[in-house]
Design an enzyme around this catalytic site. Structure first.
Site, PDB file in Angstrom:
ATOM      1  N   LYS A 167      52.753   1.579  58.175  1.00 50.63           N
ATOM      2  CA  LYS A 167      53.273   0.434  57.379  1.00 50.63           C
ATOM      3  C   LYS A 167      51.983  -0.602  56.942  1.00 50.63           C
ATOM      4  O   LYS A 167      51.960  -1.169  56.041  1.00 50.63           O
ATOM      5  CB  LYS A 167      54.359  -0.268  58.031  1.00 50.63           C
ATOM      6  CG  LYS A 167      55.552   0.442  58.043  1.00 50.63           C
ATOM      7  CD  LYS A 167      56.430   0.575  56.752  1.00 50.63           C
ATOM      8  CE  LYS A 167      56.868  -0.433  55.811  1.00 50.63           C
ATOM      9  NZ  LYS A 167      57.581  -0.076  54.620  1.00 50.63           N
ATOM     10  N   TYR A 216      54.023   4.679  63.208  1.00 51.39           N
ATOM     11  CA  TYR A 216      54.920   4.130  62.125  1.00 51.39           C
ATOM     12  C   TYR A 216      54.493   2.733  61.815  1.00 51.39           C
ATOM     13  O   TYR A 216      54.069   2.456  60.540  1.00 51.39           O
ATOM     14  CB  TYR A 216      56.334   3.899  62.550  1.00 51.39           C
ATOM     15  CG  TYR A 216      57.218   2.827  61.929  1.00 51.39           C
ATOM     16  CD1 TYR A 216      57.504   3.262  60.595  1.00 51.39           C
ATOM     17  CD2 TYR A 216      57.693   1.632  62.473  1.00 51.39           C
ATOM     18  CE1 TYR A 216      58.328   2.092  59.641  1.00 51.39           C
ATOM     19  CE2 TYR A 216      58.086   0.656  61.713  1.00 51.39           C
ATOM     20  CZ  TYR A 216      58.633   0.802  60.214  1.00 51.39           C
ATOM     21  OH  TYR A 216      59.281  -0.067  59.372  1.00 51.39           O
ATOM     22  N   THR A 218      57.108  -4.794  57.648  1.00 45.35           N
ATOM     23  CA  THR A 218      57.675  -4.853  58.965  1.00 45.35           C
ATOM     24  C   THR A 218      56.864  -5.785  59.596  1.00 45.35           C
ATOM     25  O   THR A 218      55.546  -5.876  59.694  1.00 45.35           O
ATOM     26  CB  THR A 218      57.974  -3.657  59.700  1.00 45.35           C
ATOM     27  OG1 THR A 218      58.232  -3.722  61.301  1.00 45.35           O
ATOM     28  CG2 THR A 218      56.795  -2.820  59.677  1.00 45.35           C
ATOM     29  N   ASP A 219      57.454  -6.647  60.757  1.00 52.59           N
ATOM     30  CA  ASP A 219      56.546  -7.359  61.731  1.00 52.59           C
ATOM     31  C   ASP A 219      55.949  -6.464  62.704  1.00 52.59           C
ATOM     32  O   ASP A 219      55.103  -6.794  63.487  1.00 52.59           O
ATOM     33  CB  ASP A 219      57.630  -8.452  62.438  1.00 52.59           C
ATOM     34  CG  ASP A 219      58.655  -7.690  63.131  1.00 52.59           C
ATOM     35  OD1 ASP A 219      58.680  -6.173  63.304  1.00 52.59           O
ATOM     36  OD2 ASP A 219      59.581  -8.168  63.897  1.00 52.59           O
ATOM     37  N   GLU A 220      56.218  -5.097  62.633  1.00 57.58           N
ATOM     38  CA  GLU A 220      55.740  -4.136  63.786  1.00 57.58           C
ATOM     39  C   GLU A 220      53.992  -3.971  63.454  1.00 57.58           C
ATOM     40  O   GLU A 220      53.358  -3.531  64.252  1.00 57.58           O
ATOM     41  CB  GLU A 220      56.385  -2.873  63.776  1.00 57.58           C
ATOM     42  CG  GLU A 220      57.704  -3.034  63.919  1.00 57.58           C
ATOM     43  CD  GLU A 220      58.404  -1.885  64.470  1.00 57.58           C
ATOM     44  OE1 GLU A 220      57.716  -0.986  65.324  1.00 57.58           O
ATOM     45  OE2 GLU A 220      59.583  -1.855  64.534  1.00 57.58           O
ATOM     46  N   GLY A 247      53.615   3.000  74.284  1.00 54.64           N
ATOM     47  CA  GLY A 247      53.198   2.148  73.194  1.00 54.64           C
ATOM     48  C   GLY A 247      54.145   1.339  72.923  1.00 54.64           C
ATOM     49  O   GLY A 247      53.743   0.409  71.990  1.00 54.64           O
ATOM     50  N   ALA A 306      61.388   2.535  50.252  1.00 54.56           N
ATOM     51  CA  ALA A 306      61.189   3.935  50.962  1.00 54.56           C
ATOM     52  C   ALA A 306      60.230   4.249  51.872  1.00 54.56           C
ATOM     53  O   ALA A 306      58.832   3.622  51.693  1.00 54.56           O
ATOM     54  CB  ALA A 306      60.858   5.018  49.623  1.00 54.56           C
TER      55      ALA A 306
HETATM   56  P1  NAD Z   1      66.043   3.902  56.416  1.00 58.14           P
HETATM   57  O1  NAD Z   1      65.301   4.817  57.218  1.00 58.14           O
HETATM   58  O2  NAD Z   1      67.472   3.378  56.577  1.00 58.14           O
HETATM   59  O3  NAD Z   1      66.033   4.518  54.731  1.00 58.14           O
HETATM   60  C1  NAD Z   1      64.825   4.836  54.225  1.00 58.14           C
HETATM   61  C2  NAD Z   1      65.102   5.285  52.836  1.00 58.14           C
HETATM   62  O4  NAD Z   1      63.778   5.800  52.347  1.00 58.14           O
HETATM   63  C3  NAD Z   1      65.982   6.432  52.827  1.00 58.14           C
HETATM   64  O5  NAD Z   1      67.134   6.435  51.924  1.00 58.14           O
HETATM   65  C4  NAD Z   1      65.069   7.704  52.538  1.00 58.14           C
HETATM   66  O6  NAD Z   1      65.615   8.697  51.875  1.00 58.14           O
HETATM   67  C5  NAD Z   1      64.256   7.121  51.480  1.00 58.14           C
HETATM   68  N1  NAD Z   1      62.821   8.063  51.596  1.00 58.14           N
HETATM   69  C6  NAD Z   1      62.298   8.289  52.588  1.00 58.14           C
HETATM   70  N2  NAD Z   1      61.187   8.876  52.437  1.00 58.14           N
HETATM   71  C7  NAD Z   1      61.108   9.080  51.020  1.00 58.14           C
HETATM   72  C8  NAD Z   1      60.178   9.268  50.012  1.00 58.14           C
HETATM   73  N3  NAD Z   1      59.255  10.207  50.204  1.00 58.14           N
HETATM   74  N4  NAD Z   1      60.472   9.314  48.376  1.00 58.14           N
HETATM   75  C9  NAD Z   1      61.668   8.422  48.277  1.00 58.14           C
HETATM   76  N5  NAD Z   1      62.641   8.208  49.235  1.00 58.14           N
HETATM   77  C10 NAD Z   1      62.056   8.381  50.552  1.00 58.14           C
HETATM   78  O7  NAD Z   1      64.875   2.670  56.508  1.00 58.14           O
HETATM   79  P2  NAD Z   1      65.478   1.125  56.311  1.00 58.14           P
HETATM   80  O8  NAD Z   1      65.746   0.865  57.758  1.00 58.14           O
HETATM   81  O9  NAD Z   1      66.459   0.695  55.396  1.00 58.14           O
HETATM   82  O10 NAD Z   1      64.044   0.299  55.895  1.00 58.14           O
HETATM   83  C11 NAD Z   1      63.717   0.024  54.497  1.00 58.14           C
HETATM   84  C12 NAD Z   1      62.363  -0.755  54.549  1.00 58.14           C
HETATM   85  O11 NAD Z   1      62.436  -1.745  55.319  1.00 58.14           O
HETATM   86  C13 NAD Z   1      61.286   0.243  55.295  1.00 58.14           C
HETATM   87  O12 NAD Z   1      60.163   0.206  54.303  1.00 58.14           O
HETATM   88  C14 NAD Z   1      61.116  -0.313  56.638  1.00 58.14           C
HETATM   89  O13 NAD Z   1      59.691  -0.132  56.892  1.00 58.14           O
HETATM   90  C15 NAD Z   1      61.448  -1.650  56.072  1.00 58.14           C
HETATM   91  N6  NAD Z   1      61.872  -2.637  57.400  1.00 58.14           N
HETATM   92  C16 NAD Z   1      62.961  -2.132  57.870  1.00 58.14           C
HETATM   93  C17 NAD Z   1      63.116  -2.980  59.243  1.00 58.14           C
HETATM   94  C18 NAD Z   1      64.394  -2.463  59.876  1.00 58.14           C
HETATM   95  O14 NAD Z   1      64.805  -2.999  60.799  1.00 58.14           O
HETATM   96  N7  NAD Z   1      65.360  -1.479  59.434  1.00 58.14           N
HETATM   97  C19 NAD Z   1      62.819  -4.089  59.491  1.00 58.14           C
HETATM   98  C20 NAD Z   1      61.602  -4.565  58.646  1.00 58.14           C
HETATM   99  C21 NAD Z   1      61.181  -3.817  57.562  1.00 58.14           C
HETATM  100  P1  TYD Z   2      64.730   0.727  67.533  1.00 57.94           P
HETATM  101  O1  TYD Z   2      66.077   0.268  66.832  1.00 57.94           O
HETATM  102  O2  TYD Z   2      64.402   1.919  67.192  1.00 57.94           O
HETATM  103  O3  TYD Z   2      63.930  -0.237  66.441  1.00 57.94           O
HETATM  104  P2  TYD Z   2      62.211  -0.815  66.600  1.00 57.94           P
HETATM  105  O4  TYD Z   2      61.734   0.294  67.383  1.00 57.94           O
HETATM  106  O5  TYD Z   2      61.810  -0.587  65.121  1.00 57.94           O
HETATM  107  O6  TYD Z   2      62.154  -2.215  67.013  1.00 57.94           O
HETATM  108  O7  TYD Z   2      64.505  -0.148  68.818  1.00 57.94           O
HETATM  109  C1  TYD Z   2      64.842  -1.575  69.105  1.00 57.94           C
HETATM  110  C2  TYD Z   2      64.586  -1.712  70.455  1.00 57.94           C
HETATM  111  O8  TYD Z   2      65.220  -1.031  71.241  1.00 57.94           O
HETATM  112  C3  TYD Z   2      63.276  -1.157  70.914  1.00 57.94           C
HETATM  113  O9  TYD Z   2      62.365  -2.157  71.822  1.00 57.94           O
HETATM  114  C4  TYD Z   2      63.271   0.304  71.600  1.00 57.94           C
HETATM  115  C5  TYD Z   2      64.685  -0.216  72.196  1.00 57.94           C
HETATM  116  N1  TYD Z   2      65.680   0.940  72.334  1.00 57.94           N
HETATM  117  C6  TYD Z   2      66.207   1.425  73.454  1.00 57.94           C
HETATM  118  O10 TYD Z   2      65.993   0.766  74.540  1.00 57.94           O
HETATM  119  N2  TYD Z   2      66.956   2.427  73.528  1.00 57.94           N
HETATM  120  C7  TYD Z   2      67.326   3.422  72.452  1.00 57.94           C
HETATM  121  O11 TYD Z   2      67.883   4.502  72.424  1.00 57.94           O
HETATM  122  C8  TYD Z   2      66.647   3.038  71.221  1.00 57.94           C
HETATM  123  C9  TYD Z   2      66.884   3.956  69.937  1.00 57.94           C
HETATM  124  C10 TYD Z   2      65.853   1.822  71.153  1.00 57.94           C
END
Ligand code: NAD
Ligand code: TYD
Length: 354
Positions: free
Chosen positions: A162, A158, A133-135, A289, A89
């Site tokens: 994390k 963000y 995340t790697d971020e 950033g 979450a």
């Molecule tokens: P997402 O934004 O799709 O989903 C987040 C979920 O968390 C949602 O279902 C939301 O309702 C729930 N949530 C938010 N606030 C909450 C709260 N206060 N209490 C309970 N639930 C809550 O996210 P995602 O892309 O599925 O990412 C999931 C996890 O993986 C995150 O921790 C993110 O940092 C990590 N992550 C994501 C990516 C990616 O590329 N998406 C990469 C690396 C790590």
């Molecule tokens: P994003 O999917 O937001 O993931 P993250 O910021 O977690 O890496 O973005 C992926 C890459 O794409 C990031 O370098 C920002 C870029 N980006 C665009 O160029 N245009 C867009 O509309 C969005 C949403 C992201």
């Protein structure tokens, strides 16, 4: 609540989001002896429709819960006597964290602390798997890879939230002996990703004939990982990861933003005709950033736990495009008034080129 039917009960926080719903579907399908409880407050990114295929399974439960609400978290711990938690979450979108960081601190930092405290107060051994995340590591130059011991240099609110959560998890392991593991993963793509993120946003806009915004020169590099491969890695680390350890998860798919947009557009052109949709790309003002490059050394999880990605990048992109084309209703339903408001706000600063 007694639980004689199951060998263990695992909480999955954020299970209605993108990765969480893919993960829960995988876990419920693969571990019939375990019960999985989805704890999710259902923000704009949480969608129970993602879980349709498992909603009636005997080993799946949903509880609407805010992880930053300590009373609700304690009540869930009392009720289910969790044996483990896979914590996903979070507020997850960098651009939203730039527009308004407070929810990121509340959920990602305070929410993680609330869960850690609930585990500590329970006095029981509960495995705590923190999904990160790697971020947190900031930006790489043109060469080099992130490793488990890379220094933390988050660039966005963000990433900072994390990073803060990662530090809390490590501190609770060191100080209170909690059974914690952390995974830091690269950019995921696949089914059920909210269309604020690059891949589904590109698909949605390209199908609708709308412009596809490219931040800055579009040569930023991400290590793209198919969500199904991430889910297999999470299952493995949760079950077999060494306590106190961190594992980086990446697929060695370093691709620029321009390239991934082009790949997606070409897949769409092949299926739908017309195009070329890559002409819809428009350079817009860069993200403040903006990290230039992420790349992972995932040797540790590969060598220690035997994980490797199983789907090639080409197949994963093709499968993802197919999924969104056959789930147009799902995608349309994401485009609510709230989403339009966010979209306009985010892109209004970048309008000069759109
Ligand atoms: P997402 O934004 O799709 O989903 C987040 C979920 O968390 C949602 O279902 C939301 O309702 C729930 N949530 C938010 N606030 C909450 C709260 N206060 N209490 C309970 N639930 C809550 O996210 P995602 O892309 O599925 O990412 C999931 C996890 O993986 C995150 O921790 C993110 O940092 C990590 N992550 C994501 C990516 C990616 O590329 N998406 C990469 C690396 C790590
Ligand atoms: P994003 O999917 O937001 O993931 P993250 O910021 O977690 O890496 O973005 C992926 C890459 O794409 C990031 O370098 C920002 C870029 N980006 C665009 O160029 N245009 C867009 O509309 C969005 C949403 C992201």
């Amino acid at each position: 609540m007694s639980k004689p039917r199951f060998s263990s009960t695992i909480a999955v926080t954020g299970g209605a989001g993108f990765i969480g719903s893919n993960l829960l579907t995988y876990l419920v399908d693969h571990h019939h002896d375990r019960q999985f409880v989805n704890l999710d407050t259902l923000t704009y990114a949480g969608n129970l429709a993602n879980l349709k295929s498992i909603e009636d399974r005997p080993n799946y439960r949903f509880v609407k819960l805010d992880i930053a609400d300590s009373g609700a978290v304690e009540a869930a711990f009392d009720r289910f006597q969790f044996d483990g938690i896979i914590h996903l979450a979070a507020e997850t979108h960098v651009d939203r964290s730039i527009l308004g960081p407070h929810p990121f601190i509340r959920t990602n930092v305070a929410g993680t602390l609330t869960l850690l405290e609930a585990v500590r107060q329970s006095g029981r051994r509960i495995r705590f798997h923190h999904v990160s995340t790697d971020e947190v590591f900031g930006s790489l130059g043109p060469t080099g890879l992130f490793r488990e011991d890379s220094p933390y240099r988050p660039s966005s609110p963000y990433a900072a939230s994390k990073a803060s959560a990662d530090h809390l998890v490590r501190a609770y392991h060191q100080t209170f002996g909690l059974d914690c593991v952390i995974t830091n993963c690269s950019n995921n793509f696949g089914p059920y990703q909210f269309p604020e993120k690059l891949v589904p946003l590109t698909i949605r806009n390209a199908v609708a004939g709308e412009t596809i915004p490219v931040y800055g020169d579009g040569l930023q590099v991400r290590d793209w990982l198919y969500v199904a491969d991430h889910c297999r890695a999470l299952d493995l680390v949760f079950r077999e990861g060494v306590t106190g350890s961190t594992y980086l998860i990446g697929a060695d798919n370093e691709v620029t933003n321009r390239e991934i947009i082009q790949r997606v557009c070409r897949e769409l052109d092949r299926r739908l005709g017309g195009g070329p949709r890559e002409k819809l790309m428009r350079t817009v003002a860069d993200r403040p950033g903006h990290d230039r490059r992420y790349a992972m050394d995932s040797a540790k999880i590969r060598q220690e736990l035997g994980w490797a990605p199983s789907v090639s990048f080409d197949d994963a992109i093709a499968a993802t495009v197919d999924w969104y084309l056959t789930h147009a209703d799902w995608l349309d339903a994401c485009v609510t008034g709230e989403y339009r408001k966010y979209y306009e706000l985010n892109y209004s600063n970048r309008q000069q080129a759109l």
